[in-house]
Design an enzyme around this catalytic site. Sequence first.
Site, PDB file in Angstrom:
ATOM      1  N   ASP A  56       0.865  -1.192   0.000  1.00 25.44           N
ATOM      2  CA  ASP A  56       0.000   0.000   0.000  1.00 25.44           C
ATOM      3  C   ASP A  56       0.894   1.232   0.000  1.00 25.44           C
ATOM      4  O   ASP A  56       1.942   1.245   0.653  1.00 25.44           O
ATOM      5  CB  ASP A  56      -0.887  -0.004   1.260  1.00 25.44           C
ATOM      6  CG  ASP A  56      -2.133   0.860   1.104  1.00 25.44           C
ATOM      7  OD1 ASP A  56      -3.238   0.318   1.192  1.00 25.44           O
ATOM      8  OD2 ASP A  56      -1.987   2.087   0.905  1.00 25.44           O
ATOM      9  N   LEU A  97      -0.286   4.140   1.017  1.00 27.30           N
ATOM     10  CA  LEU A  97      -0.911   4.997   2.034  1.00 27.30           C
ATOM     11  C   LEU A  97      -1.469   6.286   1.438  1.00 27.30           C
ATOM     12  O   LEU A  97      -1.599   7.292   2.131  1.00 27.30           O
ATOM     13  CB  LEU A  97       0.060   5.303   3.182  1.00 27.30           C
ATOM     14  CG  LEU A  97       0.567   4.088   3.972  1.00 27.30           C
ATOM     15  CD1 LEU A  97       1.490   4.532   5.113  1.00 27.30           C
ATOM     16  CD2 LEU A  97      -0.592   3.270   4.557  1.00 27.30           C
ATOM     17  N   GLY A 150      -5.122   5.054   2.303  1.00 26.28           N
ATOM     18  CA  GLY A 150      -5.172   4.131   3.441  1.00 26.28           C
ATOM     19  C   GLY A 150      -4.511   4.723   4.668  1.00 26.28           C
ATOM     20  O   GLY A 150      -3.876   5.780   4.603  1.00 26.28           O
ATOM     21  N   LEU A 182      -6.757  -4.850  -4.355  1.00 26.74           N
ATOM     22  CA  LEU A 182      -7.736  -3.806  -4.017  1.00 26.74           C
ATOM     23  C   LEU A 182      -7.186  -2.402  -4.202  1.00 26.74           C
ATOM     24  O   LEU A 182      -7.959  -1.438  -4.226  1.00 26.74           O
ATOM     25  CB  LEU A 182      -8.214  -3.951  -2.566  1.00 26.74           C
ATOM     26  CG  LEU A 182      -8.946  -5.242  -2.245  1.00 26.74           C
ATOM     27  CD1 LEU A 182      -8.028  -6.223  -1.532  1.00 26.74           C
ATOM     28  CD2 LEU A 182     -10.189  -5.001  -1.404  1.00 26.74           C
ATOM     29  N   TYR A 199     -13.783   5.799 -13.837  1.00 28.09           N
ATOM     30  CA  TYR A 199     -13.528   4.809 -12.784  1.00 28.09           C
ATOM     31  C   TYR A 199     -14.083   3.439 -13.177  1.00 28.09           C
ATOM     32  O   TYR A 199     -13.399   2.418 -13.112  1.00 28.09           O
ATOM     33  CB  TYR A 199     -14.154   5.298 -11.473  1.00 28.09           C
ATOM     34  CG  TYR A 199     -14.215   4.278 -10.376  1.00 28.09           C
ATOM     35  CD1 TYR A 199     -13.110   4.020  -9.567  1.00 28.09           C
ATOM     36  CD2 TYR A 199     -15.392   3.560 -10.127  1.00 28.09           C
ATOM     37  CE1 TYR A 199     -13.183   3.070  -8.547  1.00 28.09           C
ATOM     38  CE2 TYR A 199     -15.469   2.623  -9.116  1.00 28.09           C
ATOM     39  CZ  TYR A 199     -14.362   2.380  -8.326  1.00 28.09           C
ATOM     40  OH  TYR A 199     -14.436   1.441  -7.323  1.00 28.09           O
ATOM     41  N   ASN A 258     -22.350  -1.310  -3.051  1.00 26.59           N
ATOM     42  CA  ASN A 258     -21.783  -0.184  -2.306  1.00 26.59           C
ATOM     43  C   ASN A 258     -21.354  -0.702  -0.936  1.00 26.59           C
ATOM     44  O   ASN A 258     -22.209  -1.053  -0.117  1.00 26.59           O
ATOM     45  CB  ASN A 258     -22.814   0.934  -2.189  1.00 26.59           C
ATOM     46  CG  ASN A 258     -23.063   1.587  -3.542  1.00 26.59           C
ATOM     47  OD1 ASN A 258     -23.339   0.905  -4.521  1.00 26.59           O
ATOM     48  ND2 ASN A 258     -22.938   2.878  -3.596  1.00 26.59           N
ATOM     49  N   VAL A 270     -22.581   6.748   3.557  1.00 20.57           N
ATOM     50  CA  VAL A 270     -22.746   6.214   4.916  1.00 20.57           C
ATOM     51  C   VAL A 270     -21.782   6.922   5.875  1.00 20.57           C
ATOM     52  O   VAL A 270     -22.181   7.379   6.956  1.00 20.57           O
ATOM     53  CB  VAL A 270     -22.520   4.682   4.941  1.00 20.57           C
ATOM     54  CG1 VAL A 270     -22.571   4.150   6.365  1.00 20.57           C
ATOM     55  CG2 VAL A 270     -23.550   3.967   4.069  1.00 20.57           C
TER      56      VAL A 270
END
Length: 325
Positions: free
Chosen positions: A33, A35, A38, A74, A144, A173, A188
């Site tokens: 990652d 970051l 993240g 991901l 996207y 979602n 959310v």
Amino acid sequence: MAKSVLVTGGAGFIGSHVADRFLAEGWSVTILDDLSSGREENIPAAARFVRGCITSPEAAALVRDGHFDVMCHLAAQIDVRRSVNDPAFDATRNILGTLNLMEAVRTSGYATRVVFSSTGGALYGDFDPPPSTEQFSKDPEAPYGIAKLAVEYYLAYYGRVHGLDTVALRYGNVYGPRQDPHGEAGVVAIFCNRLLDGRALTVFGNGEQTRDYVYAGDVARANFLAGTCELPARGRLDARAFNIGTSIETSVNALAETLRSVSGATAPIEYAPARAGELARSALETSKARAILGWEPQVAITDGLANTYHFFADRRARLAAGGHA
Ligand code: NAD
């Protein structure tokens, strides 16, 4: 020896839940990652962390030499609006970054299964009423979704032409603890934070637009099952693609009401003009995931939203007490 998984984007929202899941199953977990969105505190203590960008030669070397049994991919630029404003940036990360990793898998000679995080919510067109099956016409609205679809075509190609072991999960979602306001279910997180601030919830349009909200823990389990189960033969685009959702359409109005009720807050709902290009309805049909992955959603939306709200409330309380997020 324990089996090993590389989780790209494992410091992010969904990736950290995927890492947790593999660790709970006794796997050895490496996280790659940069970051960029993240957070270091999302990385489970038992995971090995490599900081780097998926477009880099170092990331390719990690994949080529790592002999991972599974790579859950991901890491991505996840902001749909940013993809509209800067499609080249989105494509560099989401298409070229993925190709960098896929070429490393191909040249490694090692049978790494690749589980790709795709989208159901931003992939299917508005031609037929939901829930969408995997065969529904694809017509992504934004760069996207176009990049996700392009990667899915590449994955099918790597499967057919090079015999690589690939699978695409098309999420609804995704919401849950650690989520970011910029993701596909960002509403959310935004509503939770507004309720905690005592501010009004803003709903765009009449609030009757629907989405399929799926809990992050359920999505993590889908990644584990997709990484370990027996898959159908390699083939064209949809052969190894699976919708991951609840098949339930939830309107923004219903979401706002449920969050108000689980939080006990009385913030008003205010309406703003509809946003251009928004799908009216979206939900995913998931019988294929049930039949082949043995997956089904286990967390009902009321429980999932309550967990998510309490996560944000606890994080606030920790920050207020001088701890870190
Ligand atoms: P996130 O931003 O929390 O996670 C993405 C992670 O990837 C972050 O930790 C980020 O730092 C990392 N990253 C980004 N670019 C990178 C790069 N170039 N190199 C290395 N690391 C990089 O987002 P998320 O919501 O957890 O999304 C995870 C995946 O699931 C993404 O591929 C996203 O497109 C997909 N997805 C998410 C949703 C949703 O509702 N959240 C729906 C469908 C698909």
